[in-house]
Design an enzyme around this catalytic site. Sequence first.
Site, PDB file in Angstrom:
ATOM      1  N   GLY A  14       6.708  54.998  53.385  1.00  0.00           N
ATOM      2  CA  GLY A  14       7.513  54.173  53.329  1.00  0.00           C
ATOM      3  C   GLY A  14       7.741  52.916  54.069  1.00  0.00           C
ATOM      4  N   CYS A  15       9.119  52.477  54.498  1.00  0.00           N
ATOM      5  CA  CYS A  15       9.046  51.370  56.368  1.00  0.00           C
ATOM      6  C   CYS A  15       8.602  51.653  57.208  1.00  0.00           C
ATOM      7  CB  CYS A  15      10.760  50.766  56.172  1.00  0.00           C
ATOM      8  SG  CYS A  15      11.058  49.738  57.365  1.00  0.00           S
TER       9      CYS A  15
END
Length: 177
Positions: A14-15
């Site tokens: 993810g981020c």
Amino acid sequence: MSEKNFETAIFAGGCFWCMVKPFDSLPGIEKVTSGYTGGTVENPTYRQVTSGTTGHTEAVEITYDPSKISYEELVEIYWQQTDPTDAGGQFADRGDSYRPVIFYNDDEQRETAEASKKALNESGRFDRPIVTTIEPAQPFYEAEDYHQDFYKKESAHYKRYSKGSGRVDFIDQNWDK
């Protein structure tokens, strides 16, 4: 002075802002770099990657001393930062550029990652299958400077984001402290 033999591990979860801090201060970690990998565009920008047109995913490249921390330990820490049952992104971040991937540099890393994934799948910790992919490493492109060490430079923003995205609550609910 003796020259150290560092190795690298590349994880997408993810981020990338949320993937640096868990590794950054561990003994044996030389550096953690936010960047992009797995796509078709050379030296992509954040804007290009998040447009979904490059095939890249946000990732971190961890440079570490294997005499102080093993790749197996890094993989175990990786799992505990992600929702390994969600192939469509991570938490509030959706799409291919946020897909969870363990990128391996050699057969030993691949075997370690596959064995760890199998063990997690068989552990019964999750009701759904582990869908994180394990793929050969591709060129890693360092992200823009403002993304590096974001949790240090923009601490309040980082804390709001990691909590607001659902990541913090998921980790608290699904992983032992």
